[in-house]
Motif scaffolding. Structure first.
Motif, mmCIF file in Angstrom:
data_model
loop_
_atom_site.group_PDB
_atom_site.id
_atom_site.type_symbol
_atom_site.label_atom_id
_atom_site.label_comp_id
_atom_site.label_asym_id
_atom_site.label_seq_id
_atom_site.Cartn_x
_atom_site.Cartn_y
_atom_site.Cartn_z
ATOM 1 N N ALA A 37 0.835 -1.204 0.000
ATOM 2 C CA ALA A 37 0.000 0.000 0.000
ATOM 3 C C ALA A 37 0.865 1.247 0.000
ATOM 4 C CB ALA A 37 -0.926 0.007 1.222
ATOM 5 N N ARG A 38 0.334 2.313 -0.580
ATOM 6 C CA ARG A 38 0.983 3.624 -0.587
ATOM 7 C C ARG A 38 -0.025 4.643 -0.090
ATOM 8 N NH1 ARG A 38 4.664 5.584 -4.261
ATOM 9 N NH2 ARG A 38 5.990 4.039 -3.309
ATOM 10 N N GLN A 39 0.317 5.325 0.997
ATOM 11 C CA GLN A 39 -0.542 6.344 1.578
ATOM 12 C C GLN A 39 0.093 7.713 1.368
ATOM 13 O OE1 GLN A 39 -1.148 5.948 5.806
ATOM 14 N NE2 GLN A 39 -2.564 7.658 5.897
ATOM 15 N N THR A 40 -0.720 8.690 1.071
ATOM 16 C CA THR A 40 -0.262 10.070 0.941
ATOM 17 C C THR A 40 -1.024 10.924 1.944
ATOM 18 O OG1 THR A 40 0.153 9.753 -1.419
ATOM 19 C CG2 THR A 40 -0.006 12.019 -0.637
ATOM 20 N N ILE A 41 -0.283 11.713 2.709
ATOM 21 C CA ILE A 41 -0.869 12.627 3.686
ATOM 22 C C ILE A 41 -0.379 14.032 3.343
ATOM 23 C CG2 ILE A 41 -1.041 13.256 6.121
ATOM 24 C CD1 ILE A 41 -0.223 10.320 6.748
ATOM 25 N N THR A 42 -1.290 14.981 3.224
ATOM 26 C CA THR A 42 -0.925 16.360 2.931
ATOM 27 C C THR A 42 -1.368 17.258 4.076
ATOM 28 O OG1 THR A 42 -1.183 15.957 0.556
ATOM 29 C CG2 THR A 42 -1.151 18.261 1.282
ATOM 30 N N LEU A 43 -0.428 18.045 4.605
ATOM 31 C CA LEU A 43 -0.696 19.013 5.662
ATOM 32 C C LEU A 43 -0.586 20.401 5.048
ATOM 33 C CD1 LEU A 43 1.801 17.594 8.314
ATOM 34 C CD2 LEU A 43 -0.575 16.916 7.970
ATOM 35 N N ARG A 44 -1.589 21.248 5.284
ATOM 36 C CA ARG A 44 -1.512 22.607 4.772
ATOM 37 C C ARG A 44 -2.340 23.527 5.643
ATOM 38 N NH1 ARG A 44 -5.827 24.036 1.401
ATOM 39 N NH2 ARG A 44 -7.179 22.306 0.870
ATOM 40 N N SER A 45 -2.243 24.798 5.372
ATOM 41 C CA SER A 45 -2.936 25.821 6.128
ATOM 42 C C SER A 45 -3.982 26.494 5.251
ATOM 43 C CB SER A 45 -1.926 26.860 6.616
ATOM 44 O OG SER A 45 -2.586 27.922 7.224
ATOM 45 N N THR A 46 -4.922 27.160 5.888
ATOM 46 C CA THR A 46 -5.883 27.966 5.127
ATOM 47 C C THR A 46 -5.251 29.281 4.672
ATOM 48 O OG1 THR A 46 -6.727 28.919 7.192
ATOM 49 C CG2 THR A 46 -7.901 27.001 6.296
ATOM 50 N N ASN A 47 -4.059 29.576 5.195
ATOM 51 C CA ASN A 47 -3.330 30.789 4.829
ATOM 52 C C ASN A 47 -2.082 30.372 4.041
ATOM 53 O OD1 ASN A 47 -1.578 33.014 4.771
ATOM 54 N ND2 ASN A 47 -2.239 33.741 6.786
ATOM 55 N N ARG A 48 -1.975 30.804 2.798
ATOM 56 C CA ARG A 48 -0.842 30.396 1.946
ATOM 57 C C ARG A 48 0.482 31.015 2.385
ATOM 58 N NH1 ARG A 48 -1.629 25.772 -0.626
ATOM 59 N NH2 ARG A 48 -3.666 25.731 -1.569
ATOM 60 N N SER A 49 0.474 31.920 3.360
ATOM 61 C CA SER A 49 1.704 32.520 3.869
ATOM 62 C C SER A 49 2.222 31.787 5.103
ATOM 63 C CB SER A 49 1.467 34.003 4.214
ATOM 64 O OG SER A 49 1.163 34.718 3.046
ATOM 65 N N VAL A 50 1.768 30.562 5.298
ATOM 66 C CA VAL A 50 2.178 29.768 6.452
ATOM 67 C C VAL A 50 3.083 28.635 6.003
ATOM 68 C CG1 VAL A 50 1.333 28.166 8.213
ATOM 69 C CG2 VAL A 50 0.190 30.338 7.872
#
Length: 149
Positions: A37-50
């Protein structure tokens, strides 16, 4: 695929957890022994300046990593970009639910001030592709979004 997120504290730290499983009439179970299996996790902010910087355990409970590791044939690698942090986790072999759980934390840092950004929301999304017993399954993305308490 299950995803949770929580942000707390003045240091700007957000926590996340993902869990992959098979759902049976008797409830969730781990994946079969012949699983790849291959899992992808993406972490991001609602503010693109973070700026996101993450530490994670794959599987959950292992020592925290910043760049990646190999724990019991669970290979993990972190990729950082200007506005998000992505984890790629590859599983060789099946096992119990705990083997397919990943947890970690991220500090949301403001590009301009260099301090934790407590105003921006935190978003975690994950999906997994699993192959076992001649079956090839890809989940839709599961996401969680939160803000600081």
């Amino acid at each position: 695929m299950h995803v949770t997120a929580d942000c707390a504290g003045p240091e700007g730290r957000c926590f996340f957890k993902t869990q992959a499983n098979l759902l049976t009439p008797g409830g969730p179970i781990g994946l079969p022994q012949d699983t790849w299996a291959r899992q992808t996790i993406t972490l991001r902010s609602t503010n693109r300046s973070v700026w996101q910087e993450a530490w994670f355990s794959a599987p959950a409970g292992m020592p925290r990593e910043l760049k990646g590791a190999n724990h019991d044939n669970v290979l993990s690698k972190g990729y950082q970009s200007l506005s998000d942090y992505q984890l790629s986790i590859t599983y060789f072999g099946g096992g119990p639910l705990q083997r397919f759980a990943t947890d970690g934390d991220s500090v949301q840092t403001d590009w301009v001030s260099g301090r934790p950004n407590l105003d921006a929301g935190f978003i975690v999304c994950s999906n997994i592709q699993a192959v076992f017993g001649g079956v090839n399954v890809t989940t839709p993305s599961a996401c969680a979004q939160t803000t600081f308490n």
